[in-house]
Design a protein around this motif. Structure first.
Motif, PDB file in Angstrom:
ATOM      1  N   PRO A  91     110.659  44.730  31.582  1.00 14.03           N
ATOM      2  CA  PRO A  91     109.296  44.775  31.048  1.00 14.03           C
ATOM      3  C   PRO A  91     108.706  46.179  31.007  1.00 14.03           C
ATOM      4  N   SER A  92     109.125  47.038  31.936  1.00 14.12           N
ATOM      5  CA  SER A  92     108.575  48.394  31.960  1.00 14.12           C
ATOM      6  C   SER A  92     108.983  49.212  30.745  1.00 14.12           C
ATOM      7  N   TRP A  93     110.012  48.763  30.008  1.00 13.51           N
ATOM      8  CA  TRP A  93     110.453  49.488  28.817  1.00 13.51           C
ATOM      9  C   TRP A  93     109.617  49.128  27.586  1.00 13.51           C
ATOM     10  N   LEU A  94     108.788  48.096  27.678  1.00 18.92           N
ATOM     11  CA  LEU A  94     107.964  47.666  26.547  1.00 18.92           C
ATOM     12  C   LEU A  94     106.585  48.285  26.719  1.00 18.92           C
ATOM     13  N   VAL A  95     106.248  49.214  25.819  1.00 15.65           N
ATOM     14  CA  VAL A  95     105.058  50.047  26.031  1.00 15.65           C
ATOM     15  C   VAL A  95     103.972  49.831  24.989  1.00 15.65           C
ATOM     16  N   GLY A  96     104.125  48.856  24.132  1.00 14.29           N
ATOM     17  CA  GLY A  96     103.120  48.616  23.105  1.00 14.29           C
ATOM     18  C   GLY A  96     103.489  47.435  22.261  1.00 14.29           C
ATOM     19  N   GLY A  97     102.681  47.200  21.226  1.00 11.06           N
ATOM     20  CA  GLY A  97     102.951  46.066  20.359  1.00 11.06           C
ATOM     21  C   GLY A  97     102.587  46.360  18.915  1.00 11.06           C
ATOM     22  N   ASN A  98     103.162  45.577  18.023  1.00 11.55           N
ATOM     23  CA  ASN A  98     102.860  45.650  16.596  1.00 11.55           C
ATOM     24  C   ASN A  98     102.406  44.265  16.172  1.00 11.55           C
ATOM     25  N   ALA A  99     101.094  44.075  16.091  1.00  9.61           N
ATOM     26  CA  ALA A  99     100.553  42.742  15.824  1.00  9.61           C
ATOM     27  C   ALA A  99     100.953  42.214  14.468  1.00  9.61           C
ATOM     28  N   ALA A 100     101.087  43.106  13.489  1.00  3.38           N
ATOM     29  CA  ALA A 100     101.420  42.658  12.130  1.00  3.38           C
ATOM     30  C   ALA A 100     102.768  41.959  12.087  1.00  3.38           C
ATOM     31  N   TRP A 101     103.700  42.407  12.936  1.00  2.00           N
ATOM     32  CA  TRP A 101     105.044  41.838  12.935  1.00  2.00           C
ATOM     33  C   TRP A 101     105.344  41.073  14.216  1.00  2.00           C
ATOM     34  N   GLN A 102     104.358  40.928  15.087  1.00  2.00           N
ATOM     35  CA  GLN A 102     104.512  40.180  16.336  1.00  2.00           C
ATOM     36  C   GLN A 102     105.717  40.680  17.139  1.00  2.00           C
ATOM     37  N   SER A 103     105.761  41.999  17.327  1.00  2.00           N
ATOM     38  CA  SER A 103     106.896  42.606  18.007  1.00  2.00           C
ATOM     39  C   SER A 103     106.397  43.551  19.100  1.00  2.00           C
ATOM     40  N   HIS A 104     107.312  43.940  19.971  1.00  2.00           N
ATOM     41  CA  HIS A 104     107.020  44.839  21.074  1.00  2.00           C
ATOM     42  C   HIS A 104     107.628  46.213  20.794  1.00  2.00           C
ATOM     43  N   VAL A 105     106.894  47.266  21.133  1.00  2.00           N
ATOM     44  CA  VAL A 105     107.387  48.627  20.969  1.00  2.00           C
ATOM     45  C   VAL A 105     108.181  49.016  22.216  1.00  2.00           C
ATOM     46  N   VAL A 106     109.366  49.594  22.006  1.00  3.37           N
ATOM     47  CA  VAL A 106     110.258  49.954  23.098  1.00  3.37           C
ATOM     48  C   VAL A 106     110.106  51.441  23.431  1.00  3.37           C
ATOM     49  N   ASP A 107     110.074  51.747  24.722  1.00  5.51           N
ATOM     50  CA  ASP A 107     110.000  53.127  25.193  1.00  5.51           C
ATOM     51  C   ASP A 107     111.377  53.779  25.002  1.00  5.51           C
ATOM     52  N   GLN A 108     111.476  54.678  24.027  1.00  5.65           N
ATOM     53  CA  GLN A 108     112.752  55.320  23.730  1.00  5.65           C
ATOM     54  C   GLN A 108     113.176  56.309  24.814  1.00  5.65           C
ATOM     55  N   SER A 109     112.215  56.708  25.670  1.00  4.83           N
ATOM     56  CA  SER A 109     112.558  57.678  26.724  1.00  4.83           C
ATOM     57  C   SER A 109     113.057  57.022  28.001  1.00  4.83           C
ATOM     58  N   ALA A 110     113.089  55.680  28.037  1.00  6.22           N
ATOM     59  CA  ALA A 110     113.603  54.994  29.227  1.00  6.22           C
ATOM     60  C   ALA A 110     115.048  55.428  29.468  1.00  6.22           C
ATOM     61  N   PRO A 111     115.396  55.850  30.699  1.00  5.69           N
ATOM     62  CA  PRO A 111     116.729  56.426  30.962  1.00  5.69           C
ATOM     63  C   PRO A 111     117.890  55.520  30.561  1.00  5.69           C
ATOM     64  N   GLY A 112     117.758  54.234  30.730  1.00  2.97           N
ATOM     65  CA  GLY A 112     118.877  53.344  30.429  1.00  2.97           C
ATOM     66  C   GLY A 112     118.877  52.775  29.025  1.00  2.97           C
ATOM     67  N   TRP A 113     117.900  53.158  28.206  1.00  8.98           N
ATOM     68  CA  TRP A 113     117.759  52.528  26.898  1.00  8.98           C
ATOM     69  C   TRP A 113     118.936  52.826  25.945  1.00  8.98           C
ATOM     70  N   PRO A 114     119.406  54.063  25.778  1.00  9.65           N
ATOM     71  CA  PRO A 114     120.514  54.291  24.841  1.00  9.65           C
ATOM     72  C   PRO A 114     121.745  53.452  25.160  1.00  9.65           C
ATOM     73  N   ARG A 115     122.136  53.412  26.446  1.00  5.10           N
ATOM     74  CA  ARG A 115     123.318  52.628  26.796  1.00  5.10           C
ATOM     75  C   ARG A 115     123.061  51.137  26.597  1.00  5.10           C
ATOM     76  N   PHE A 116     121.857  50.695  26.983  1.00  7.79           N
ATOM     77  CA  PHE A 116     121.513  49.286  26.795  1.00  7.79           C
ATOM     78  C   PHE A 116     121.615  48.917  25.308  1.00  7.79           C
ATOM     79  N   PHE A 117     121.061  49.764  24.450  1.00 11.36           N
ATOM     80  CA  PHE A 117     121.045  49.447  23.019  1.00 11.36           C
ATOM     81  C   PHE A 117     122.468  49.346  22.467  1.00 11.36           C
ATOM     82  N   VAL A 118     123.330  50.257  22.881  1.00 14.99           N
ATOM     83  CA  VAL A 118     124.711  50.206  22.400  1.00 14.99           C
ATOM     84  C   VAL A 118     125.437  48.988  22.968  1.00 14.99           C
TER      85      VAL A 118
END
Length: 971
Positions: A91-118
């Motif tokens: 949950p700490s990686w979700l830093v915002g939202g886009n109401a128009a598309w009902q989606s969550h904005v992901v923190d791209q600077s989270a240390p584990g995000w690149p590996r998680f995404f791959v």
């Protein structure tokens, strides 16, 4: 372009579609995007790259074309809760939202995000067969980062994600949606860059189409200039217009093209096929433009019919009658039920609509509104058997018709008839009990006028006509059904009628899988039934001691070896396994199978696990899981004799298809594996069976029931190439097997010689089909049936044919479904997967060789002139065939051509044939011909019609390596 995965994805997929023609012409890749729930692979696979929504269930590995062209949509900057990996994100990686598309904005600077995404997003898609990714929401971080430092950290994180993808998968193709500020660091990793809303946009929050301000457009054009000039990247501009506003779409696409960008204009939900460079200029997709950008012709016909839900598509009129003549004209067919009509504008997707209604549709009002909407949008419609609705005065007037009432029971006779269009296989027979009272209006052309046969009456109707909106042929003047004889006859000439009613172009090169390099294809395939049956006569040359029992396979082994033709041989796992009813002789049957599979001219196939006879009943019983499918002990019952009884087995599609393929692969010699699934029984399989074959990596074939003979000389007995079932294509066998010629194997057992009638009648005066020697294992049990096979083979070996395997033919049929045809000024462009190498021109036309690309030659044949393509792409214009060509060219060959090159003083190519190679040249009388460096002379008796035939020496009977041919002319 965020959207929930499916809607978003369908939109963008459509966007890149149009870029195909224009961009390809300038050397840029053609790209398409489609995010709908049902991916139209047949329409999309002509593109170099296609982006699809992976959650749609699409399987790139199941496609016959290069799997690397399919890219998966992925959202980098945002995630919706519907994604499978959403719950794994901290949950700490979700830093915002886009109401128009009902989606969550992901923190791209989270240390584990690149590996998680791959690991969690890219790797599973790579394992599914995707070899590229469309990276969306690259600018979403701006919704949460409000300072320069915060934005810099987010950008660095995005760069890390992109580099992580390319580090793990260096060959992955990446398309960026915007992300302009990242280009200095990642431009070298991009395959292309896309952006939205250059002239027309879509406001997701207000659900409105909007005009783009000039200032926004100027900024985007500046970005595009940098992308093109500084980084050399292809740039795609995606704009939006209402789906019904085709003029808006075409005008917008033309503006984008004028800016030097790749256009794609689609609807706000990206759920329809949009407009791009290929059709940005004209008012209709079928416009025969000779100027401007390349113009893609729609090659799909929509067939609307109303059939009971329990009826398999194979036996519907749309498949039995309508599809074959449309296939011959070069068109693929899609089906719609009258109760589930496609709602979107269809003019960009279909070349026309055929309606076959044997009764009123479920909702006549809705059908009426739909039909008038399509006609109003410029679609041409061919209606057969009935109009399917009450033809009141208002509707009749819209259709340039006039109702004629009071005809019930009245006798009618023919007053006038268009002899070129009507009375094709039988003369019209008016039936007073089955007559539609309608008169063609002043703007229509009557094909069949009937008048009263009773004195004192002045009734007159038009039972068939060509109208401003298309045309019609009413019952019984389309196909006359003779149920007592189990036969039917075409009253209307279907090829001419469909061309006239649907306004199909006369000069379009028609893809033709019956032929390659001017020669009709020849194939052999054997269904596995009867391998356990004993031969009823001594088999000469068998390897087994004469005192031991000999089986059908022993006899057929000798036939296959003697004639040496490519043969696709299948077995039924349930017959040869220790779990089946023949377990006592199963080791011997497996020995026979291994021996046959080891022959160099044999291709391996599965004929399923238990050989279901009636697929709809078997799969229906399995789906219902009803009590009558099990015995008291819980074992599988015999499905009332519908398949081989395997104790304890209950029907399972994966076991029936993939399981049997895996088992039969274990009978293979080194270097071989199963290539084909030969469908069993009635072959009326559901889409899931074809899907299972695709998933197992094999082609499918069988069904169709082509059985035209002198006893039943009708085109209605010729099946189409196959049938599309929910996006999975069943390939029909070119003709029926020996059961149809031997009274269901009741005799005469030499009856299969009559298949030569079928070969003749599907080959002349029009070539509808290749030649297919198709029989069962049990044909090896009778001396008469084996002699019949030898007689058939002997006749065929004397004819100029090109032998292929069943898998090779199936690939050509699937390529037919996916091939694209474009007009580029006076030139035709053909793009396919490379398996189908023939297009057919009208009689009297030929490709101009001096300006042609990807063309080896041509040859006049039944029904037209066959053009020999050399690969995936060809470009040529046509000339009068009588016009002398100044260059030598390939007239025909009995094998596949590769590495074709036209030189300054001749040509060269490689020829790979499954039998002794032969080829003919035209225009090469003053040329020197050599094969593998050895000079060749024309064979005796050849050279007719300015053609010289050559037969390069073959190193050995088992050598299928290509020979290299050089043709040097002049000095």
């Amino acid at each position: 372009m965020r959207a929930t995965a499916l809607a978003w994805f369908s939109a963008f997929a459509a966007m890149l579609l149009p870029w195909c023609a224009g961009a390809a012409a300038s050397g840029a890749p053609s790209i398409a995007l489609f995010y709908g729930a049902k991916v139209p692979a047949a329409q999309l696979s002509a593109f170099d790259a296609v982006v699809v929504e992976p959650d749609s269930g699409f399987d790139p590995r199941a496609q016959s074309t290069d799997a690397s062209r399919w890219l998966a949509y992925v959202s980098v900057g945002e995630v919706t809760s519907s994604r499978s990996y959403y719950r794994k994100i901290p949950p700490s990686w979700l830093v915002g939202g886009n109401a128009a598309w009902q989606s969550h904005v992901v923190d791209q600077s989270a240390p584990g995000w690149p590996r998680f995404f791959v690991d969690e997003v890219i790797a599973p898609l790579w394992d599914k067969g995707y070899r590229g990714f469309f990276l969306d929401t690259l600018d979403s971080y701006q919704l949460a980062a409000h300072s320069d430092d915060a934005r810099a950290r987010q950008q660095a994180g995005l760069v890390a994600v992109i580099r992580a993808i390319k580090t793990r998968y260096p060959e992955a193709r990446l398309i960026f949606n915007r992300g302009f500020e990242l280009m200095p660091q990642v431009h070298d990793l991009a395959y292309a860059v896309a952006f939205e809303s250059l002239y027309r946009g879509w406001n997701q929050a207000r659900k409105q189409y909007v005009a783009v301000p000039q200032a926004d457009r100027d900024w985007l054009l500046a970005q595009a200039k940098t992308l093109r000039e500084q980084y050399g990247l292809p740039v795609l501009a995606i704009d939006y217009c209402a789906p019904a506003d085709r003029r808006c779409a075409r005008e917008t696409a033309a503006k984008i093209s004028a800016d030097g960008l790749i256009p794609y204009v689609t609807d706000g939900a990206l759920s329809t096929v949009g407009v791009g460079a290929a059709n940005a200029l004209g008012d209709a997709p079928q416009q025969n433009a000779r100027t401007g950008a390349p113009h893609a012709l729609a090659r799909t016909i929509l067939v609307v019919q109303n059939v009971p839900a329990s009826t398999n598509l194979n036996v519907t009129p749309g498949v039995r009658y309508v599809s074959m003549p449309l296939n011959y004209l070069g068109y693929r067919v899609e089906f719609a039920d009258a109760s589930k009509l496609p709602a979107a504008p269809l003019d960009a997707r279909y070349a026309g609509i055929v309606v076959w209604l044997d009764g009123p549709p479920p909702d006549a009002g809705a059908f009426r509104a739909w039909l008038l909407a399509q006609i109003g949008n410029g679609m041409h419609v061919a209606m057969l058997t009935s109009f399917g609705m009450n033809l009141d005065d208002a509707l009749a007037a819209r259709l340039d018709l006039k109702p004629v009432r009071g005809l019930a029971g009245k006798r009618l006779q023919v007053e006038s008839i268009d002899d070129a269009m009507m009375g094709f296989e039988m003369k019209p027979r008016p039936d007073p009990r089955d007559t539609t009272g309608v008169r063609a209006g002043p703007h229509s052309r009557s094909l069949l006028r009937l008048v009263s046969a009773d004195p004192g009456n002045d009734y007159a109707i038009d039972a068939a006509a060509i109208t401003p909106w298309g045309g019609y042929a009413l019952r019984p003047f389309a196909v006359f059904d003779m149920p007592m004889a189990n036969q039917a006859r075409w009253v209307v000439q279907p090829i001419r009628f469909f061309k006239a009613a649907l306004r199909l172009p006369d000069d379009m090169p028609a893809p033709d899988p019956s032929t390659e390099n001017g020669r009709r294809l020849l194939m052999t395939h054997i269904d596995g039934d009867g391998l356990a049956s004993r031969a009823e006569y001594p088999v000469d040359g068998g390897a087994i001691n004469s005192k031991a029992p000999q089986y059908s396979g022993d006899a057929l082994y000798e036939v296959i070896r003697e004639f040496g033709l490519p043969t696709t041989v299948s077995v039924i796992e349930g017959e040869v396994s220790d779990d089946g009813p023949y377990r006592s002789i199963a080791p011997r049957l497996r020995e026979i199978a291994r021996r046959m599979f080891a022959l160099p001219n044999v291709e391996m196939a599965s004929h399923t696990y238990t050989h279901p006879l009636q697929w709809m009943r078997v799969t229906g019983l399995a789906a219902q899981n009803s009590e009558d499918t099990t015995t008291e002990g819980g074992s599988r019952a015999n499905y009332n004799g519908l398949s081989i009884d395997i104790p304890g087995y209950r029907y399972d599609t994966a076991r029936e298809i993939g399981g049997s393929i895996g088992y039969i692969d274990r009978l293979a010699p080194p270097g071989k594996r199963v290539k084909v699934l030969l469908l069993s029984g009635d072959c009326q399989v559901p889409a899931s069976v074809i899907q299972a074959a695709d998933a197992a990596g094999v082609y499918n074939m069988n069904g169709g029931d082509t059985l035209i003979t002198k006893r039943d000389p009708t085109w209605s007995a010729i099946a189409p190439l196959g049938v599309n079932k929910d996006g999975y294509f069943q390939v029909f066998a070119p003709n029926q097997n020996e059961e149809a010629y031997t009274q269901l194997w009741q005799g005469p057992y030499y009856g299969y010689t009559r298949v030569l009638e079928t070969f003749e009648m599907t080959g002349t005066p029009i070539r509808f089909k290749p030649v297919d020697v198709y029989y069962h294992m049990f044909s090896g049990t009778k001396f008469a049936s084996v002699e019949a096979l030898k007689q058939v083979y002997g006749r065929l070996l004397a004819e100029p044919l090109m032998p292929v395997y069943a898998s090779e033919y199936a690939q050509k049929v699937l390529d037919f479904e996916r091939m694209s045809i474009e007009q580029d000024g006076d030139f035709w462009r053909v793009h396919g997967g490379g398996a189908l190498r023939t297009v057919r021109l009208p009689p009297g036309r030929a490709p101009e060789l001096a300006s042609a690309e990807g063309v080896a030659g041509y040859l006049a044949g039944p029904g037209g002139v066959y053009v020999h393509l050399t690969g995936t792409d060809a470009r040529f214009r046509t000339v009068d065939a009588a016009r002398a060509q100044s260059l030598p060219y390939l007239a025909d060959a009995n094998g596949a051509i590769s590495r074709f090159t036209r030189t300054a003083n001749g040509l060269s190519f490689d020829l790979a044939s499954h039998v002794a190679p032969r080829f003919s040249l035209a225009g090469a009388r003053a040329c020197r011909v050599s094969a593998d460096g050895r000079a060749l002379s024309a064979t005796p008796g050849s050279g007719r019609q300015a053609r010289a035939e050559y037969a390069p020496p073959r190193r050995s009977s088992a050598d299928t390596n290509p020979v290299h041919v050089d043709v040097a002319c002049g000095t």
